[in-house]
Design a protein around this motif. Sequence first.
Motif, short mmCIF file in Angstrom:
data_model
loop_
_atom_site.label_atom_id
_atom_site.label_comp_id
_atom_site.label_asym_id
_atom_site.label_seq_id
_atom_site.Cartn_x
_atom_site.Cartn_y
_atom_site.Cartn_z
N GLN A 39 0.81 -1.21 0.00
CA GLN A 39 0.00 0.00 0.00
C GLN A 39 0.85 1.26 0.00
OE1 GLN A 39 -2.18 -0.87 3.54
NE2 GLN A 39 -3.70 -2.14 2.51
N ILE A 40 1.94 1.22 0.76
CA ILE A 40 2.81 2.39 0.92
C ILE A 40 4.21 2.02 0.46
CG2 ILE A 40 3.80 4.01 2.58
CD1 ILE A 40 0.83 4.40 2.13
N ALA A 41 4.93 2.98 -0.12
CA ALA A 41 6.33 2.79 -0.48
C ALA A 41 7.16 3.89 0.19
CB ALA A 41 6.53 2.85 -2.00
N LYS A 42 8.37 3.55 0.57
CA LYS A 42 9.25 4.53 1.20
C LYS A 42 9.96 5.34 0.11
CE LYS A 42 10.12 4.60 5.11
NZ LYS A 42 10.97 3.75 5.96
N ILE A 43 10.04 6.65 0.30
CA ILE A 43 10.79 7.52 -0.59
C ILE A 43 12.19 7.76 -0.04
CG2 ILE A 43 10.79 9.73 -1.81
CD1 ILE A 43 7.84 9.96 -1.31
N GLN A 44 12.26 7.94 1.27
CA GLN A 44 13.54 8.11 1.96
C GLN A 44 13.64 7.05 3.06
OE1 GLN A 44 14.54 12.71 2.06
NE2 GLN A 44 12.60 12.37 3.07
N TYR A 45 14.87 6.76 3.46
CA TYR A 45 15.11 5.76 4.51
C TYR A 45 14.34 4.48 4.20
CZ TYR A 45 16.33 10.21 6.67
OH TYR A 45 16.85 11.45 6.92
N ILE A 46 14.65 3.88 3.06
CA ILE A 46 13.80 2.83 2.53
C ILE A 46 14.22 1.43 2.99
CG2 ILE A 46 13.09 4.18 0.53
CD1 ILE A 46 15.16 2.78 -1.12
N ASP A 47 14.82 1.34 4.17
CA ASP A 47 15.29 0.05 4.68
C ASP A 47 14.18 -0.99 4.71
OD1 ASP A 47 16.52 2.46 5.91
OD2 ASP A 47 18.03 1.03 6.60
N GLU A 48 13.03 -0.61 5.31
CA GLU A 48 11.94 -1.58 5.48
C GLU A 48 11.38 -2.06 4.13
OE1 GLU A 48 12.38 0.58 9.26
OE2 GLU A 48 12.14 1.26 7.18
N SER A 49 11.45 -1.22 3.13
CA SER A 49 10.95 -1.63 1.81
C SER A 49 11.78 -2.77 1.23
CB SER A 49 10.96 -0.44 0.85
OG SER A 49 9.96 0.50 1.22
N ARG A 50 13.00 -2.93 1.74
CA ARG A 50 13.85 -4.04 1.32
C ARG A 50 13.93 -5.11 2.40
NH1 ARG A 50 17.12 0.34 -0.75
NH2 ARG A 50 18.54 0.16 1.02
N TYR A 51 12.97 -5.08 3.33
CA TYR A 51 12.90 -6.06 4.42
C TYR A 51 14.15 -6.02 5.30
CZ TYR A 51 8.92 -7.82 1.83
OH TYR A 51 7.72 -7.91 1.18
N GLN A 52 14.71 -4.83 5.44
CA GLN A 52 15.85 -4.64 6.35
C GLN A 52 15.30 -4.07 7.65
OE1 GLN A 52 18.54 -2.15 4.15
NE2 GLN A 52 19.27 -3.83 2.86
N PHE A 53 15.16 -4.94 8.65
CA PHE A 53 14.53 -4.54 9.90
C PHE A 53 15.45 -3.65 10.73
CE2 PHE A 53 12.83 -8.72 8.76
CZ PHE A 53 11.48 -8.45 8.75
N ARG A 54 14.85 -2.72 11.44
CA ARG A 54 15.56 -1.93 12.43
C ARG A 54 15.37 -2.63 13.77
NH1 ARG A 54 15.90 3.61 10.07
NH2 ARG A 54 14.60 3.54 8.20
N THR A 55 16.45 -3.10 14.36
CA THR A 55 16.36 -3.90 15.58
C THR A 55 15.61 -3.17 16.68
OG1 THR A 55 18.47 -4.96 15.04
CG2 THR A 55 17.71 -5.14 17.32
N GLY A 56 15.92 -1.89 16.88
CA GLY A 56 15.27 -1.14 17.94
C GLY A 56 13.77 -1.02 17.74
#
Length: 370
Positions: free
Chosen positions: A72-89
């Motif tokens: 539904q949503i795409a990241k324009i900036q800081y697109i880590d999650e769009s590549r399934y790169q999780f932020r541990t915190g």
Amino acid sequence: MKKIKYSILLLLSILMLGIGACTKDFDKINTDPNKPSNAPATNLLAFSLQDFAANLWDSWGDIDEPESYSGQIAKIQYIDESRYQFRTGTVENMWTYLYRELKSLQVVINAAEASDNTDLQAVATTIQCYIWQVATDRWRDIPYSGALAADSGKLTPKYDKQEDIYPSLLNKLKATNDLFNNPSPSSNVGEGDLLFGGDVAKWQKFCNSIRLRMAIRISDVDPALAKSTIETIMGDLSKNPIIESNADNAFFNWAGAGTADILTDESWYTGLYLGSRLNNYAVSSNMIDTLKELDDPRLPVYANPVLEEKEQTVYRGSIIGLSGTSAPGGLSHYSFIGDFMQTIRQVIRPLCALQKLSLFWPKQPRRDGM
């Protein structure tokens, strides 16, 4: 000499009386009234509802992961999650929020059961089961059966399989519906019901709608259980009422003070507008292209026109999972989230709505298993 002895004895007596006076109310004096160890069960219910709505559906817990994964949503900036790169915190925070709410609700359930307050017990169990489902949909196998027993010394609960969690939740919700149908005379949800304002009938509809949602989710994995659950509910709606009109939707209402206060402002509005994070997100190309192909009138509701096309109305989505640190073309090249979607979120968060019963938007991604 005697006078000195009498003076010493008198002084010692005064000291002893002083020590006794100090220790008499020692616990009371050293108890912080702003940090009570026990709180009214209805207050814990209010906390759990607000904490869940504020943290699990904010820009971190909702847009960055589920909304991106579901297309539904795409990241324009800081697109880590769009590549399934999780932020541990971020993941750890979501985990903490969920189990904090689950434990608080278990305290409510235990207190309600002890006082024979069946309505409060049923309400707390309903929202707890909903949160359990959100947790297992997010992470699949999670600590469940022994997860809320830390105060009895169980600090390392096992991970239960999702295939076992779903049937258990369905059984709990079935028993909860029975509680709604047989309330005790002293039942009272109290002022902590921030969702339905003490309307137990709406809570029962919410309970059975969640049962239907779970049955739909497992229909490809356990068709027999899904079928029996749906037939039980739909076969007798007088005993198993469900959400049948928008008047019964489960909306969490926010005061909307516009001050970035987590207690008054809806979490998308706080994070995106007041927190200046709107430029991080665009509507995905998947969503916009599909709406265009279908000539769907909801397109201008979900998305705003791109800013760089001033002479005509153009909708353009961003591709999910692009390489690099930001999407090409600049921020004005893509359609941001629609104004209407942001306006409505200033005051409400839909937890369960009639028109979204099968998906219960925002949709959690389907994993292998359930």
